[in-house]
Design a protein around this motif. Structure first.
Motif, PDB file in Angstrom:
ATOM      1  N   ILE A 134      41.727  36.886  40.473  1.00 47.41           N
ATOM      2  CA  ILE A 134      42.474  35.664  40.223  1.00 47.41           C
ATOM      3  C   ILE A 134      43.959  35.996  40.125  1.00 47.41           C
ATOM      4  CG2 ILE A 134      42.832  33.760  38.592  1.00 47.41           C
ATOM      5  CD1 ILE A 134      40.080  33.707  39.935  1.00 47.41           C
ATOM      6  N   GLY A 135      44.771  35.205  40.779  1.00 48.18           N
ATOM      7  CA  GLY A 135      46.223  35.337  40.687  1.00 48.18           C
ATOM      8  C   GLY A 135      46.832  33.998  40.333  1.00 48.18           C
ATOM      9  N   THR A 136      48.133  33.999  40.054  1.00 48.82           N
ATOM     10  CA  THR A 136      48.818  32.750  39.729  1.00 48.82           C
ATOM     11  C   THR A 136      50.220  32.713  40.316  1.00 48.82           C
ATOM     12  OG1 THR A 136      49.666  33.626  37.631  1.00 48.82           O
ATOM     13  CG2 THR A 136      47.600  32.378  37.531  1.00 48.82           C
ATOM     14  N   PHE A 137      50.693  31.497  40.506  1.00 46.68           N
ATOM     15  CA  PHE A 137      52.095  31.192  40.741  1.00 46.68           C
ATOM     16  C   PHE A 137      52.487  30.322  39.550  1.00 46.68           C
ATOM     17  CE2 PHE A 137      50.481  32.120  44.903  1.00 46.68           C
ATOM     18  CZ  PHE A 137      51.521  32.775  45.549  1.00 46.68           C
ATOM     19  N   CYS A 138      53.380  30.820  38.716  1.00 47.62           N
ATOM     20  CA  CYS A 138      53.716  30.126  37.474  1.00 47.62           C
ATOM     21  C   CYS A 138      55.138  29.577  37.547  1.00 47.62           C
ATOM     22  CB  CYS A 138      53.617  31.083  36.292  1.00 47.62           C
ATOM     23  SG  CYS A 138      51.967  31.779  36.083  1.00 47.62           S
ATOM     24  N   ILE A 139      55.319  28.408  36.967  1.00 47.21           N
ATOM     25  CA  ILE A 139      56.634  27.799  36.868  1.00 47.21           C
ATOM     26  C   ILE A 139      57.077  27.905  35.412  1.00 47.21           C
ATOM     27  CG2 ILE A 139      58.012  25.730  37.294  1.00 47.21           C
ATOM     28  CD1 ILE A 139      56.503  26.883  39.801  1.00 47.21           C
ATOM     29  N   TYR A 140      58.217  28.531  35.214  1.00 50.32           N
ATOM     30  CA  TYR A 140      58.763  28.734  33.872  1.00 50.32           C
ATOM     31  C   TYR A 140      60.229  28.327  33.841  1.00 50.32           C
ATOM     32  CZ  TYR A 140      55.121  31.719  31.749  1.00 50.32           C
ATOM     33  OH  TYR A 140      53.964  32.199  31.180  1.00 50.32           O
ATOM     34  N   GLU A 141      60.672  27.874  32.686  1.00 51.31           N
ATOM     35  CA  GLU A 141      62.092  27.816  32.387  1.00 51.31           C
ATOM     36  C   GLU A 141      62.374  29.058  31.553  1.00 51.31           C
ATOM     37  OE1 GLU A 141      63.838  23.378  32.083  1.00 51.31           O
ATOM     38  OE2 GLU A 141      62.572  23.992  30.409  1.00 51.31           O
ATOM     39  N   ALA A 142      63.473  29.720  31.855  1.00 49.27           N
ATOM     40  CA  ALA A 142      63.821  30.917  31.094  1.00 49.27           C
ATOM     41  C   ALA A 142      65.331  31.102  31.079  1.00 49.27           C
ATOM     42  CB  ALA A 142      63.158  32.155  31.702  1.00 49.27           C
ATOM     43  N   LYS A 143      65.780  31.783  30.051  1.00 48.80           N
ATOM     44  CA  LYS A 143      67.201  32.082  29.913  1.00 48.80           C
ATOM     45  C   LYS A 143      67.687  32.892  31.113  1.00 48.80           C
ATOM     46  CE  LYS A 143      70.326  34.623  26.907  1.00 48.80           C
ATOM     47  NZ  LYS A 143      70.401  35.509  25.746  1.00 48.80           N
ATOM     48  N   ASP A 144      66.879  33.893  31.500  1.00 49.88           N
ATOM     49  CA  ASP A 144      67.224  34.758  32.628  1.00 49.88           C
ATOM     50  C   ASP A 144      66.008  35.600  33.004  1.00 49.88           C
ATOM     51  OD1 ASP A 144      67.078  36.741  30.606  1.00 49.88           O
ATOM     52  OD2 ASP A 144      69.260  36.834  30.401  1.00 49.88           O
ATOM     53  N   GLY A 145      66.161  36.445  34.006  1.00 47.53           N
ATOM     54  CA  GLY A 145      65.061  37.289  34.455  1.00 47.53           C
ATOM     55  C   GLY A 145      64.576  38.254  33.393  1.00 47.53           C
ATOM     56  N   GLU A 146      65.473  38.726  32.570  1.00 55.44           N
ATOM     57  CA  GLU A 146      65.070  39.660  31.512  1.00 55.44           C
ATOM     58  C   GLU A 146      64.136  38.975  30.506  1.00 55.44           C
ATOM     59  OE1 GLU A 146      64.234  43.041  29.907  1.00 55.44           O
ATOM     60  OE2 GLU A 146      65.454  42.879  31.713  1.00 55.44           O
ATOM     61  N   ALA A 147      64.349  37.696  30.242  1.00 58.40           N
ATOM     62  CA  ALA A 147      63.463  36.954  29.342  1.00 58.40           C
ATOM     63  C   ALA A 147      62.059  36.847  29.940  1.00 58.40           C
ATOM     64  CB  ALA A 147      64.040  35.566  29.053  1.00 58.40           C
ATOM     65  N   ILE A 148      61.979  36.667  31.258  1.00 56.49           N
ATOM     66  CA  ILE A 148      60.671  36.619  31.923  1.00 56.49           C
ATOM     67  C   ILE A 148      59.970  37.962  31.791  1.00 56.49           C
ATOM     68  CG2 ILE A 148      59.542  36.454  34.177  1.00 56.49           C
ATOM     69  CD1 ILE A 148      61.648  34.300  34.847  1.00 56.49           C
ATOM     70  N   ARG A 149      60.697  39.038  32.058  1.00 54.09           N
ATOM     71  CA  ARG A 149      60.110  40.380  31.926  1.00 54.09           C
ATOM     72  C   ARG A 149      59.643  40.644  30.493  1.00 54.09           C
ATOM     73  NH1 ARG A 149      64.758  41.654  35.004  1.00 54.09           N
ATOM     74  NH2 ARG A 149      64.210  42.089  37.167  1.00 54.09           N
ATOM     75  N   ASP A 150      60.460  40.274  29.524  1.00 57.76           N
ATOM     76  CA  ASP A 150      60.137  40.501  28.111  1.00 57.76           C
ATOM     77  C   ASP A 150      58.884  39.710  27.722  1.00 57.76           C
ATOM     78  OD1 ASP A 150      60.305  41.278  25.422  1.00 57.76           O
ATOM     79  OD2 ASP A 150      61.785  39.729  24.942  1.00 57.76           O
ATOM     80  N   HIS A 151      58.815  38.461  28.121  1.00 53.81           N
ATOM     81  CA  HIS A 151      57.642  37.632  27.810  1.00 53.81           C
ATOM     82  C   HIS A 151      56.386  38.255  28.412  1.00 53.81           C
ATOM     83  CE1 HIS A 151      54.831  34.287  28.749  1.00 53.81           C
ATOM     84  NE2 HIS A 151      55.068  33.996  27.487  1.00 53.81           N
ATOM     85  N   ALA A 152      56.441  38.627  29.684  1.00 50.36           N
ATOM     86  CA  ALA A 152      55.274  39.215  30.352  1.00 50.36           C
ATOM     87  C   ALA A 152      54.836  40.502  29.653  1.00 50.36           C
ATOM     88  CB  ALA A 152      55.596  39.488  31.817  1.00 50.36           C
ATOM     89  N   LYS A 153      55.801  41.315  29.252  1.00 45.18           N
ATOM     90  CA  LYS A 153      55.475  42.569  28.559  1.00 45.18           C
ATOM     91  C   LYS A 153      54.779  42.287  27.226  1.00 45.18           C
ATOM     92  CE  LYS A 153      57.546  46.834  26.898  1.00 45.18           C
ATOM     93  NZ  LYS A 153      58.781  47.600  26.696  1.00 45.18           N
ATOM     94  N   ARG A 154      55.284  41.316  26.476  1.00 45.10           N
ATOM     95  CA  ARG A 154      54.676  40.974  25.186  1.00 45.10           C
ATOM     96  C   ARG A 154      53.248  40.454  25.354  1.00 45.10           C
ATOM     97  NH1 ARG A 154      59.188  38.348  21.198  1.00 45.10           N
ATOM     98  NH2 ARG A 154      60.986  39.493  21.976  1.00 45.10           N
ATOM     99  N   VAL A 155      53.014  39.726  26.448  1.00 49.55           N
ATOM    100  CA  VAL A 155      51.683  39.166  26.699  1.00 49.55           C
ATOM    101  C   VAL A 155      50.750  40.205  27.310  1.00 49.55           C
ATOM    102  CG1 VAL A 155      50.421  37.374  27.979  1.00 49.55           C
ATOM    103  CG2 VAL A 155      52.613  36.835  26.921  1.00 49.55           C
ATOM    104  N   GLY A 156      51.309  41.162  28.061  1.00 54.49           N
ATOM    105  CA  GLY A 156      50.501  42.173  28.732  1.00 54.49           C
ATOM    106  C   GLY A 156      50.029  41.726  30.102  1.00 54.49           C
ATOM    107  N   MET A 157      50.921  41.045  30.838  1.00 58.80           N
ATOM    108  CA  MET A 157      50.579  40.610  32.189  1.00 58.80           C
ATOM    109  C   MET A 157      51.752  40.894  33.126  1.00 58.80           C
ATOM    110  SD  MET A 157      50.562  36.510  31.741  1.00 58.80           S
ATOM    111  CE  MET A 157      51.908  35.605  31.055  1.00 58.80           C
ATOM    112  N   PRO A 158      51.510  40.838  34.438  1.00 60.09           N
ATOM    113  CA  PRO A 158      52.592  41.118  35.386  1.00 60.09           C
ATOM    114  C   PRO A 158      53.742  40.128  35.226  1.00 60.09           C
ATOM    115  CG  PRO A 158      50.461  41.018  36.515  1.00 60.09           C
ATOM    116  CD  PRO A 158      50.242  40.560  35.104  1.00 60.09           C
ATOM    117  N   GLY A 159      54.959  40.610  35.424  1.00 57.13           N
ATOM    118  CA  GLY A 159      56.119  39.735  35.318  1.00 57.13           C
ATOM    119  C   GLY A 159      57.334  40.239  36.062  1.00 57.13           C
ATOM    120  N   GLU A 160      57.116  41.088  37.051  1.00 61.53           N
ATOM    121  CA  GLU A 160      58.235  41.650  37.801  1.00 61.53           C
ATOM    122  C   GLU A 160      58.558  40.891  39.088  1.00 61.53           C
ATOM    123  OE1 GLU A 160      60.422  44.054  36.960  1.00 61.53           O
ATOM    124  OE2 GLU A 160      59.421  43.987  35.018  1.00 61.53           O
TER     125      GLU A 160
END
Length: 98
Positions: A52-78
């Motif tokens: 299973i894969g996803t295409f997710c739509i997010y609002e974020a401050k910047d790319g680093e916030a996306i990476r940080d969120h993904a890391k905290r959750v333990g899922m891909p975010g690069e």
């Protein structure tokens, strides 16, 4: 906040795994990263490898916030892309195809 599309290819073995990750993602965004990351929606896809894969739509401050969120959750975010514009021909259907 900026709008992003995040690609998470073949990240989960089952829909149950995805549901657990989604619950954790929403909790982290709400409790730890409020005002920095906001999950809008996800499109769930069956990958060619059977996962299973996803295409997710997010609002974020910047790319680093996306990476940080993904890391905290333990899922891909690069793999993410800033949205340049949105073209809506019609609204998404209310139910997904089975």
């Amino acid at each position: 906040m900026n709008l992003f599309v995040i690609r998470r290819p073949s990240a989960w073995a089952s829909l149950q795994e995805l549901e657990a990750a989604g619950a954790k993602s929403a909790k982290v965004a709400k409790e730890q990263m409020a005002g920095t990351v906001s999950w809008i929606r996800s499109y769930v896809v069956h990958e060619p490898d059977g996962r299973i894969g996803t295409f997710c739509i997010y609002e974020a401050k910047d790319g680093e916030a996306i990476r940080d969120h993904a890391k905290r959750v333990g899922m891909p975010g690069e793999e993410f892309y800033p949205v340049a514009d949105t073209v809506i021909i019609r609204n998404d259907p209310m139910t997904a195809a089975a």
